[in-house]
Design a protein around this motif. Structure first.
Motif, PDB file in Angstrom:
ATOM      1  N   THR A 116     -52.894   9.936   3.730  1.00 16.12           N
ATOM      2  CA  THR A 116     -51.886   9.331   4.359  1.00 16.12           C
ATOM      3  C   THR A 116     -51.326   8.891   2.969  1.00 16.12           C
ATOM      4  OG1 THR A 116     -53.173   8.567   6.074  1.00 16.12           O
ATOM      5  CG2 THR A 116     -51.262   7.215   5.640  1.00 16.12           C
ATOM      6  N   ARG A 117     -49.727   9.186   2.836  1.00 11.99           N
ATOM      7  CA  ARG A 117     -49.053   8.416   1.971  1.00 11.99           C
ATOM      8  C   ARG A 117     -49.203   6.801   1.840  1.00 11.99           C
ATOM      9  NH1 ARG A 117     -43.441  11.380   2.530  1.00 11.99           N
ATOM     10  NH2 ARG A 117     -42.690   9.555   2.145  1.00 11.99           N
ATOM     11  N   ASP A 118     -49.090   6.277   0.843  1.00 11.51           N
ATOM     12  CA  ASP A 118     -49.097   4.869   0.535  1.00 11.51           C
ATOM     13  C   ASP A 118     -48.309   4.144   1.250  1.00 11.51           C
ATOM     14  OD1 ASP A 118     -51.323   4.487  -0.798  1.00 11.51           O
ATOM     15  OD2 ASP A 118     -50.493   4.644  -2.875  1.00 11.51           O
ATOM     16  N   ASP A 119     -46.713   4.989   1.266  1.00  9.17           N
ATOM     17  CA  ASP A 119     -45.865   4.362   2.033  1.00  9.17           C
ATOM     18  C   ASP A 119     -45.609   4.707   3.438  1.00  9.17           C
ATOM     19  OD1 ASP A 119     -45.079   7.126   1.276  1.00  9.17           O
ATOM     20  OD2 ASP A 119     -43.014   6.542   0.726  1.00  9.17           O
ATOM     21  N   ASP A 120     -46.619   5.335   3.890  1.00  9.89           N
ATOM     22  CA  ASP A 120     -46.560   5.736   5.205  1.00  9.89           C
ATOM     23  C   ASP A 120     -47.598   4.748   6.191  1.00  9.89           C
ATOM     24  OD1 ASP A 120     -45.073   7.773   5.356  1.00  9.89           O
ATOM     25  OD2 ASP A 120     -46.298   9.352   5.665  1.00  9.89           O
ATOM     26  N   LYS A 121     -47.995   3.494   5.368  1.00  7.14           N
ATOM     27  CA  LYS A 121     -49.121   2.807   5.987  1.00  7.14           C
ATOM     28  C   LYS A 121     -48.150   1.786   6.654  1.00  7.14           C
ATOM     29  CE  LYS A 121     -52.942   3.960   2.849  1.00  7.14           C
ATOM     30  NZ  LYS A 121     -53.285   4.090   1.652  1.00  7.14           N
ATOM     31  N   PRO A 122     -48.859   0.833   7.699  1.00  5.03           N
ATOM     32  CA  PRO A 122     -48.089   0.350   8.794  1.00  5.03           C
ATOM     33  C   PRO A 122     -47.202  -0.829   7.983  1.00  5.03           C
ATOM     34  CG  PRO A 122     -50.340   0.367   9.515  1.00  5.03           C
ATOM     35  CD  PRO A 122     -50.370   1.161   8.243  1.00  5.03           C
ATOM     36  N   VAL A 123     -47.524  -1.454   7.048  1.00  2.00           N
ATOM     37  CA  VAL A 123     -46.803  -2.430   6.548  1.00  2.00           C
ATOM     38  C   VAL A 123     -45.573  -1.850   5.651  1.00  2.00           C
ATOM     39  CG1 VAL A 123     -46.499  -4.377   4.836  1.00  2.00           C
ATOM     40  CG2 VAL A 123     -48.496  -4.224   6.190  1.00  2.00           C
ATOM     41  N   GLU A 124     -45.838  -0.746   5.039  1.00  2.00           N
ATOM     42  CA  GLU A 124     -44.703  -0.099   4.458  1.00  2.00           C
ATOM     43  C   GLU A 124     -43.730   0.554   5.245  1.00  2.00           C
ATOM     44  OE1 GLU A 124     -47.836  -0.430   3.482  1.00  2.00           O
ATOM     45  OE2 GLU A 124     -47.819  -1.441   1.623  1.00  2.00           O
ATOM     46  N   ILE A 125     -44.358   1.295   6.116  1.00  2.00           N
ATOM     47  CA  ILE A 125     -43.441   1.810   7.244  1.00  2.00           C
ATOM     48  C   ILE A 125     -42.526   0.923   7.910  1.00  2.00           C
ATOM     49  CG2 ILE A 125     -45.075   2.118   9.068  1.00  2.00           C
ATOM     50  CD1 ILE A 125     -42.570   4.550   8.202  1.00  2.00           C
ATOM     51  N   ARG A 126     -42.989  -0.406   8.218  1.00  2.00           N
ATOM     52  CA  ARG A 126     -42.006  -1.137   9.078  1.00  2.00           C
ATOM     53  C   ARG A 126     -40.887  -1.388   7.827  1.00  2.00           C
ATOM     54  NH1 ARG A 126     -42.199  -1.449  14.380  1.00  2.00           N
ATOM     55  NH2 ARG A 126     -44.514  -1.281  15.036  1.00  2.00           N
ATOM     56  N   LYS A 127     -41.375  -1.717   6.673  1.00  2.00           N
ATOM     57  CA  LYS A 127     -40.331  -2.265   5.720  1.00  2.00           C
ATOM     58  C   LYS A 127     -39.438  -0.918   5.526  1.00  2.00           C
ATOM     59  CE  LYS A 127     -40.159  -3.481   0.726  1.00  2.00           C
ATOM     60  NZ  LYS A 127     -41.118  -3.934  -0.490  1.00  2.00           N
ATOM     61  N   ARG A 128     -40.022   0.206   5.402  1.00  2.00           N
ATOM     62  CA  ARG A 128     -38.968   1.113   5.350  1.00  2.00           C
ATOM     63  C   ARG A 128     -37.850   1.688   6.443  1.00  2.00           C
ATOM     64  NH1 ARG A 128     -42.415   6.221   4.358  1.00  2.00           N
ATOM     65  NH2 ARG A 128     -40.837   7.258   4.001  1.00  2.00           N
ATOM     66  N   LEU A 129     -38.493   1.241   7.513  1.00  2.00           N
ATOM     67  CA  LEU A 129     -37.572   1.233   8.914  1.00  2.00           C
ATOM     68  C   LEU A 129     -36.393   0.230   8.621  1.00  2.00           C
ATOM     69  CD1 LEU A 129     -39.911   2.205  11.847  1.00  2.00           C
ATOM     70  CD2 LEU A 129     -38.025   3.386  11.081  1.00  2.00           C
ATOM     71  N   ALA A 130     -36.698  -0.913   8.372  1.00  2.00           N
ATOM     72  CA  ALA A 130     -35.959  -2.115   8.111  1.00  2.00           C
ATOM     73  C   ALA A 130     -34.888  -1.696   7.097  1.00  2.00           C
ATOM     74  CB  ALA A 130     -36.662  -3.196   7.616  1.00  2.00           C
ATOM     75  N   ILE A 131     -35.131  -1.303   6.208  1.00  3.87           N
ATOM     76  CA  ILE A 131     -34.116  -0.847   5.069  1.00  3.87           C
ATOM     77  C   ILE A 131     -33.308   0.313   5.697  1.00  3.87           C
ATOM     78  CG2 ILE A 131     -33.811   0.423   2.756  1.00  3.87           C
ATOM     79  CD1 ILE A 131     -36.600  -1.038   1.711  1.00  3.87           C
ATOM     80  N   TYR A 132     -33.938   1.363   6.288  1.00  5.91           N
ATOM     81  CA  TYR A 132     -33.157   2.391   6.937  1.00  5.91           C
ATOM     82  C   TYR A 132     -31.937   1.563   7.779  1.00  5.91           C
ATOM     83  CZ  TYR A 132     -31.745   6.191   9.917  1.00  5.91           C
ATOM     84  OH  TYR A 132     -30.994   7.122  10.750  1.00  5.91           O
ATOM     85  N   HIS A 133     -32.377   0.634   8.725  1.00  3.16           N
ATOM     86  CA  HIS A 133     -31.483   0.321   9.730  1.00  3.16           C
ATOM     87  C   HIS A 133     -30.594  -0.562   9.000  1.00  3.16           C
ATOM     88  CE1 HIS A 133     -32.958   1.950  12.991  1.00  3.16           C
ATOM     89  NE2 HIS A 133     -34.191   1.395  12.932  1.00  3.16           N
ATOM     90  N   SER A 134     -30.656  -1.321   7.737  1.00  5.09           N
ATOM     91  CA  SER A 134     -29.801  -2.137   7.049  1.00  5.09           C
ATOM     92  C   SER A 134     -28.744  -1.319   6.118  1.00  5.09           C
ATOM     93  CB  SER A 134     -30.444  -3.593   6.348  1.00  5.09           C
ATOM     94  OG  SER A 134     -31.233  -2.947   5.578  1.00  5.09           O
TER      95      SER A 134
END
Ligand code: AMP
Length: 214
Positions: free
Chosen positions: A157-175
């Protein structure tokens, strides 16, 4: 033909980019893959961006724009391809300004899925530690559990696919990334595809849009 492909994490844009690039003979330029290759080869750039990527933040616009422009110049000079599919780029307004200055874009395709679907899909994603091929334990399983079909290396599992990181990436995607839709609409290049369907159906829908532009 140059295409921008965007969508939230897990929308399947990497898979679609592969399929489209084969069908239309476009170069698949994934900024995420380019950065992961720098990290794997332990280059200066790779060492610089590793932690940024692992915690789910965006790499600076200057670094990304440099990578994209230098790859684009190499691709367009050898005339092998009919154009480029930009996967995961641009992701910020400044990157979009850079795109407008340097490239002619024919279409911006959004592969749309809801956030819950995105988190669900990403939690099943695995990547080969050697060749980088992506699998999904729900619909694109490896033949041997935990091992890559191509080189038998371990899947992680990529480090950036872990739950905390994925929520952060989604927030960046939306903003930062999704608001670019307004810009694409203004210049008449936006097409939205429902990414919740099967890979084949999404690809048919994508190809329908792209064939109508030829
Ligand atoms: P991806 O595989 O496209 O999800 O990209 C993985 C990571 O690489 C992202 O979470 C960012 O840290 C970085 N990255 C990829 N593309 C860009 C971009 N266009 N701008 C900034 N950072 C990027």
């Amino acid at each position: 033909m140059n295409i921008l492909l965007f969508g939230p994490q897990g929308s399947g844009k990497g898979t679609q980019a592969e399929l489209i690039s084969k069908k239309l003979n476009l170069f698949h330029l994934s900024t995420g893959d380019a950065l992961r290759s720098e990290i794997k080869n332990d280059t200066d750039l790779g060492r610089k961006v590793k932690n940024i990527i692992n915690v789910g933040s965006l790499v600076s616009d200057d670094i990304i724009n440099d990578i994209v422009l230098s790859k684009y110049n190499i691709i367009s000079s050898d005339k092998t391809y009919n154009g480029v599919i930009f996967d995961g780029y641009p992701r910020s307004y400044d990157q979009w300004l850079f795109v407008q200055k340097h490239f002619k874009i024919d279409a911006a395709l959004e592969i749309h899925i809801e956030d819950e679907e995105s988190v669900h899909r990403i939690s099943s994603r695995r990547m080969c530690t050697t060749c980088g091929k992506n699998y999904n334990l729900m619909w694109l399983k490896p033949a041997i559990d935990g091992h890559c079909d191509i080189d038998n290396a371990a899947l992680i599992t990529r480090d950036d696919d872990k739950p905390v990181e994925i929520r952060k990436r989604l927030a960046i995607y939306h903003s930062q990334t999704a608001p670019l839709k307004i810009e694409y609409k203004k210049v008449g290049i936006l097409h939205v595809i429902d990414g919740s369907k099967s890979i084949e159906i999404v690809n048919n829908d994508v190809m329908h849009v792209l064939n109508s532009l030829k």
